[in-house]
Scaffold this active site. Structure first.
Site, PDB file in Angstrom:
ATOM      1  N   GLU A 124       2.797  45.027  27.188  1.00 22.73           N
ATOM      2  CA  GLU A 124       4.162  45.254  27.696  1.00 22.73           C
ATOM      3  C   GLU A 124       4.812  43.918  28.016  1.00 22.73           C
ATOM      4  O   GLU A 124       4.111  42.981  28.392  1.00 22.73           O
ATOM      5  CB  GLU A 124       4.129  46.041  29.024  1.00 22.73           C
ATOM      6  CG  GLU A 124       3.487  47.389  28.967  1.00 22.73           C
ATOM      7  CD  GLU A 124       2.971  47.821  30.338  1.00 22.73           C
ATOM      8  OE1 GLU A 124       3.725  47.765  31.317  1.00 22.73           O
ATOM      9  OE2 GLU A 124       1.788  48.180  30.413  1.00 22.73           O
ATOM     10  N   LYS A 126       6.510  41.439  30.513  1.00 20.72           N
ATOM     11  CA  LYS A 126       6.393  41.351  31.972  1.00 20.72           C
ATOM     12  C   LYS A 126       7.783  41.124  32.549  1.00 20.72           C
ATOM     13  O   LYS A 126       8.376  40.067  32.365  1.00 20.72           O
ATOM     14  CB  LYS A 126       5.443  40.215  32.363  1.00 20.72           C
ATOM     15  CG  LYS A 126       5.210  40.211  33.840  1.00 20.72           C
ATOM     16  CD  LYS A 126       4.056  39.357  34.244  1.00 20.72           C
ATOM     17  CE  LYS A 126       3.798  39.501  35.732  1.00 20.72           C
ATOM     18  NZ  LYS A 126       4.984  39.487  36.570  1.00 20.72           N
ATOM     19  N   ASP A 128      10.624  40.420  35.220  1.00 23.74           N
ATOM     20  CA  ASP A 128      10.644  39.565  36.409  1.00 23.74           C
ATOM     21  C   ASP A 128      11.482  40.237  37.488  1.00 23.74           C
ATOM     22  O   ASP A 128      12.670  39.975  37.629  1.00 23.74           O
ATOM     23  CB  ASP A 128      11.232  38.199  36.024  1.00 23.74           C
ATOM     24  CG  ASP A 128      10.862  37.150  37.046  1.00 23.74           C
ATOM     25  OD1 ASP A 128      10.072  37.463  37.949  1.00 23.74           O
ATOM     26  OD2 ASP A 128      11.364  36.014  36.936  1.00 23.74           O
ATOM     27  N   TYR A 242       5.696  50.823  34.892  1.00 27.53           N
ATOM     28  CA  TYR A 242       4.574  50.219  34.159  1.00 27.53           C
ATOM     29  C   TYR A 242       3.231  50.868  34.462  1.00 27.53           C
ATOM     30  O   TYR A 242       2.206  50.453  33.937  1.00 27.53           O
ATOM     31  CB  TYR A 242       4.498  48.716  34.419  1.00 27.53           C
ATOM     32  CG  TYR A 242       4.247  48.343  35.861  1.00 27.53           C
ATOM     33  CD1 TYR A 242       3.014  48.545  36.459  1.00 27.53           C
ATOM     34  CD2 TYR A 242       5.258  47.788  36.639  1.00 27.53           C
ATOM     35  CE1 TYR A 242       2.788  48.209  37.776  1.00 27.53           C
ATOM     36  CE2 TYR A 242       5.041  47.444  37.962  1.00 27.53           C
ATOM     37  CZ  TYR A 242       3.803  47.656  38.517  1.00 27.53           C
ATOM     38  OH  TYR A 242       3.583  47.329  39.828  1.00 27.53           O
ATOM     39  N   LYS A 330       1.585  34.572  30.631  1.00 30.26           N
ATOM     40  CA  LYS A 330       2.937  34.137  31.013  1.00 30.26           C
ATOM     41  C   LYS A 330       3.510  33.048  30.113  1.00 30.26           C
ATOM     42  O   LYS A 330       2.768  32.233  29.565  1.00 30.26           O
ATOM     43  CB  LYS A 330       2.911  33.636  32.456  1.00 30.26           C
ATOM     44  CG  LYS A 330       2.684  34.761  33.446  1.00 30.26           C
ATOM     45  CD  LYS A 330       3.163  34.329  34.794  1.00 30.26           C
ATOM     46  CE  LYS A 330       3.198  35.471  35.765  1.00 30.26           C
ATOM     47  NZ  LYS A 330       3.341  34.998  37.128  1.00 30.26           N
ATOM     48  N   CYS A 423      -0.827   8.032  59.577  1.00 27.94           N
ATOM     49  CA  CYS A 423       0.129   9.133  59.384  1.00 27.94           C
ATOM     50  C   CYS A 423       1.558   8.559  59.386  1.00 27.94           C
ATOM     51  O   CYS A 423       1.922   7.828  60.321  1.00 27.94           O
ATOM     52  CB  CYS A 423      -0.044  10.160  60.507  1.00 27.94           C
ATOM     53  SG  CYS A 423       1.256  11.409  60.513  1.00 27.94           S
ATOM     54  N   CYS A 426       3.204   9.983  62.888  1.00 34.14           N
ATOM     55  CA  CYS A 426       2.755   9.641  64.248  1.00 34.14           C
ATOM     56  C   CYS A 426       1.838   8.428  64.281  1.00 34.14           C
ATOM     57  O   CYS A 426       1.338   8.056  65.344  1.00 34.14           O
ATOM     58  CB  CYS A 426       2.062  10.839  64.896  1.00 34.14           C
ATOM     59  SG  CYS A 426       0.472  11.215  64.171  1.00 34.14           S
ATOM     60  N   CYS A 439      -3.821  13.937  58.583  1.00 37.18           N
ATOM     61  CA  CYS A 439      -3.552  13.242  59.838  1.00 37.18           C
ATOM     62  C   CYS A 439      -4.419  13.934  60.877  1.00 37.18           C
ATOM     63  O   CYS A 439      -4.407  15.164  60.982  1.00 37.18           O
ATOM     64  CB  CYS A 439      -2.069  13.388  60.198  1.00 37.18           C
ATOM     65  SG  CYS A 439      -1.744  13.139  61.948  1.00 37.18           S
ATOM     66  N   CYS A 445       0.644  15.547  66.623  1.00 36.03           N
ATOM     67  CA  CYS A 445       1.535  14.918  65.635  1.00 36.03           C
ATOM     68  C   CYS A 445       2.831  15.733  65.582  1.00 36.03           C
ATOM     69  O   CYS A 445       2.795  16.939  65.319  1.00 36.03           O
ATOM     70  CB  CYS A 445       0.850  14.909  64.272  1.00 36.03           C
ATOM     71  SG  CYS A 445       1.954  14.502  62.908  1.00 36.03           S
TER      72      CYS A 445
HETATM   73  N1  5U1 Z   1       4.482  45.404  32.808  1.00 39.07           N
HETATM   74  C1  5U1 Z   1       3.735  45.350  33.911  1.00 39.07           C
HETATM   75  N2  5U1 Z   1       4.077  44.683  34.998  1.00 39.07           N
HETATM   76  N3  5U1 Z   1       3.065  44.870  35.867  1.00 39.07           N
HETATM   77  C2  5U1 Z   1       2.911  44.403  37.134  1.00 39.07           C
HETATM   78  N4  5U1 Z   1       2.543  45.946  34.058  1.00 39.07           N
HETATM   79  C3  5U1 Z   1       2.109  45.652  35.296  1.00 39.07           C
HETATM   80  N5  5U1 Z   1       0.981  46.012  35.930  1.00 39.07           N
HETATM   81  C4  5U1 Z   1       0.794  45.579  37.186  1.00 39.07           C
HETATM   82  C5  5U1 Z   1       1.757  44.765  37.810  1.00 39.07           C
HETATM   83  C6  5U1 Z   1       1.534  44.264  39.179  1.00 39.07           C
HETATM   84  O1  5U1 Z   1      -0.313  45.882  37.910  1.00 39.07           O
HETATM   85  C7  5U1 Z   1      -1.311  46.785  37.451  1.00 39.07           C
HETATM   86  C8  5U1 Z   1      -2.077  46.336  36.271  1.00 39.07           C
HETATM   87  C9  5U1 Z   1      -2.253  46.918  38.596  1.00 39.07           C
END
Ligand code: 5U1
Length: 685
Positions: A124, A126, A128, A242, A330, A423, A426, A439, A445
């Protein structure tokens, strides 16, 4: 229309409202989940308006799960805490082909498969964003929470309801596929803010002079953590699922099956998710998603690969933080070049000295970077970084930017870097332990003292607003704060005596915030103390186990070592912290000032009040995993047989504990019996 509606009996109105809601939810499913709208926007609006009109006429029939309520319920004062039935783990990371290959090799080794076996993975993108868990009971959305520390998160149900692609009720989708909905469904996903929405939001904020969000993830997190759901509703969030937690009454064989089930229920997953086989396809998938990344309306930070077969996942198990069957592979972090002006040395909360690169400011992934870490002296020398060099800096996600290497250097270079032997704050002597210089002055400090107080007041600790870095610096420099207990001795006169922008109102606000901090959750208080190695997660484990600071202060080493998540490196540090007279004195002063940390709510797990001990080798899970299962279900673990022990779990080749437990009439469990006992409430994710 309202005239006609007025003639309806309450029962008729309720029936009509129910039918309209189901019809609207079914269209939401077609539109948001399947991406195949079945009616025009105008027709959809007409249905929605009819529902609004009916509900206005019969306000007693409005329920929070109505599609009309997505504009946001009433604002909250605070977020409640929700304990996840199964812990929400994080993912192990890989940043290179080699690391991804190691993962593939490791799992085949554990599973005793040949090295050339082509492992089947669910792959899949990932996303953000922000991980959340949604709970549907009999098809109705009853609760949504953030991941939090993985064990408990914040209750964001009302905010989640405002996300249009989230069904309030699964029955519309369930009925459409001719199937029933499970009595309990826990769905996990990533809340994101699409890039288009993010840009629009920042433009609006710029126009109104508000601070801009650094990236869509921060914006999504900010939107989800609004006490007023109406604000969340205005921020155009979306979600991709997911995985699942507990799903009652449905048995999946593969991860992909669980995703497809979610989609059938109206909970969409990323359209680029698919099955792949073997390492070459892992690399190809990664490249494909990296190219696609540029064209998408949401941010990705890599790909995720998961062993698809759930029985293999169970055999692989998990570590304290992440499952062994999944990997976040990543994208490489963003890089830029800039001039290194000089190297400063900063002193941290623990006294660690860190060389910091002071840079000619440069834009890196949307953020202006003027400083980057050089970690320690050995690192600076290894990279041979000197002022005047042009260096490559890099930033991965939220991590502090770092200097990667020298790009070019002038003909005449500055002298190589050396760490000062005193340090820089200090002037106390500096000592090297491992690669780190410290330190030795401790809280004597000013830099360490300031950072400790700052940490104590930070949001995740006692959350005292008004005592940020600058204010703390001021108070310490003027001798008004000598330790964290001094915060509770501040008076309006003392604050106003500082000048420096303090006035009646800001001083009153600070005092009010200090007063309000006197009943913190125990976990926040433990975290606030700044014990070496005790982050938020460990603090929360300690709070759940010991339930009061006094009990924790007297905890013996074996008791600390017994806890999962607390390793042999951290436990002695905790013991040492509470043995130090100075720390005990500060805690006493805090108590005398009225600070009363609140224990976490009593666990509702099925093993609440029960204590377990293990002997012999377990065959399907590790000892650590078994302990974690107990703790996740609200139970305790012990290190020896005693009167307070309820169960001894016996694996292969048990030790002397078995004999002793029999003598003391402790209930003996086989591994199988133990697992079936915890299965109801905790399973491997
Ligand atoms: N796509 C995806 N993101 N994600 C985040 N899958 C996925 N799986 C996760 C997480 C934290 O955790 C499980 C594998 C536990």
């Amino acid at each position: 229309m309202s005239k006609k509606l007025k003639n309806l009996s309450e029962d008729e109105a309720a029936r009509k409202i129910k039918a309209l809601r189901q019809e609207i939810e079914a269209h939401n499913y077609s539109y948001y989940t399947l991406d195949k709208p079945e009616v025009t926007d105008a027709e959809y609006d007409r249905l929605m308006r009819s529902l609004v009109a009916l509900e206005e006429e019969y306000p007693a029939l409005i329920t929070p799960d109505s599609p009309t309520q997505r504009v946001g319920a009433r604002p909250l004062d605070t977020f409640g805490q929700v304990r996840h039935t199964l812990p929400m783990l994080s993912l192990a990371n890989a940043f290179s082909v080699e690391e991804a290959a190691k993962f593939d090799e490791r799992i085949k080794k554990i599973l005793k498969l040949p090295a050339d076996y082509l492992m089947e993975y669910a792959a899949e993108p990932k996303m953000d964003g922000l991980a959340v868990e949604l709970v549907y009971e009999d098809g109705t959305l009853t609760r949504a929470s953030t991941r939090g520390d993985g064990v408990s998160g914040e209750d964001v149900t009302e905010n989640i309801r405002t996300i249009k692609s989230i069904p309030q009720d699964l029955r519309a989708a369930g009925a459409k596929r001719g199937g029933a909905v499970p009595p309990l469904l826990e769905a996990r996903g990533e809340v994101i803010m699409p890039l288009s929405g993010f840009k629009k939001l920042n433009k609006e904020r710029e126009a109104s002079g508000e601070a801009l969000f650094a990236n869509p993830r921060n914006a999504a997190a900010g939107a989800l953590r609004q006490l007023d759901p109406a604000v969340t509703a205005s921020r155009r969030l979306d979600i991709y699922f997911y995985g699942v937690g507990i799903v009652e009454g449905v048995d999946f064989k593969t991860h992909m099956e669980s995703l497809q089930f979610l989609r059938a229920m109206g909970l969409k997953f990323n359209p680029y998710a698919r099955i792949i086989k073997g390492l070459d396809e892992v690399y190809a998938y990664f490249e494909e998603i990296r190219e696609k990344r540029e064209t998408l309306d949401y941010e990705l930070d890599g790909t995720v690969i998961k062993v698809n077969d759930l029985s293999l996942q169970t055999r692989l198990g998990q570590t304290a933080r992440s499952p062994k069957w999944a990997l976040a592979y990543k994208f490489a972090p963003m890089q830029e070049q800039t001039l290194l002006l000089r190297i400063d040395v900063s002193v941290g909360r623990t006294g660690a000295l860190t060389p910091v690169a002071i840079l000619e400011p440069v834009e890196l992934a949307g953020v202006t970077v003027g400083r980057a870490t050089l970690h320690n002296e050995d690192e600076v020398l290894r990279k041979d970084v000197r002022p005047g060099d042009t260096v490559i800096i890099e930033r991965a996600g939220d991590v502090i930017p770092e200097v990667v290497c020298v790009a070019t250097s002038p003909q005449e270079r500055a002298a190589p870097f050396t760490m000062p032997d005193k340090c820089p704050v200090c002037a106390s002597p500096v000592e090297k332990t491992g690669a780190i210089h410290y330190c030795i002055a401790g809280l004597g400090c000013p830099a360490q003292l300031k950072k400790s107080i700052e940490h104590f007041c930070s949001k995740k600790a006692l959350d005292i607003t008004g005592l940020g870095a600058k204010a703390v610096e001021n108070f310490v420099d003027k001798g008004l704060l000598k330790d964290v207990a001094g915060i509770y001795e501040l008076t309006k006169e003392k604050i106003l005596s500082l000048g420096e922008g303090w006035a009646e109102l800001s001083a009153s606000n600070l005092l009010a915030s200090i007063e309000a901090s006197k009943k913190p959750p125990l976990a926040s208080f433990i975290f606030a103390l700044g014990i070496k190695g005790v982050g938020e997660r460990t603090a929360s484990v300690l709070a759940r186990r010991f339930r009061s600071i006094e009990t924790l202060m007297e905890a013996e080493l074996p008791e600390l070592l017994d806890l999962s998540d607390i390793g042999p490196l951290i436990a002695p540090g905790i013991k040492e912290f509470f043995s130090e007279e100075r720390n005990r004195a500060v805690i006493d002063k805090l108590r005398a000032a009225g600070l009363r940390p609140l224990p976490p709510p009593e666990s509702e797990g099925v093993l609440k009040g029960k204590t377990f001990l293990f002997t012999g080798a377990l065959s399907t899970i590790s000892r650590e995993e078994a302990k974690r299962l107990v703790q996740s279900a609200g139970g305790d673990t012990a290190s020896s047989v005693s009167k307070r022990l309820n169960y001894l779990v016996v694996g292969e080749k048990p030790g002397s504990k078995l004999k002793k437990a029999r003598e003391m009439h402790v209930t003996i469990l086989t591994e199988e019996e133990f697992l079936s006992m915890v299965k109801k409430s905790v399973a491997v994710d």
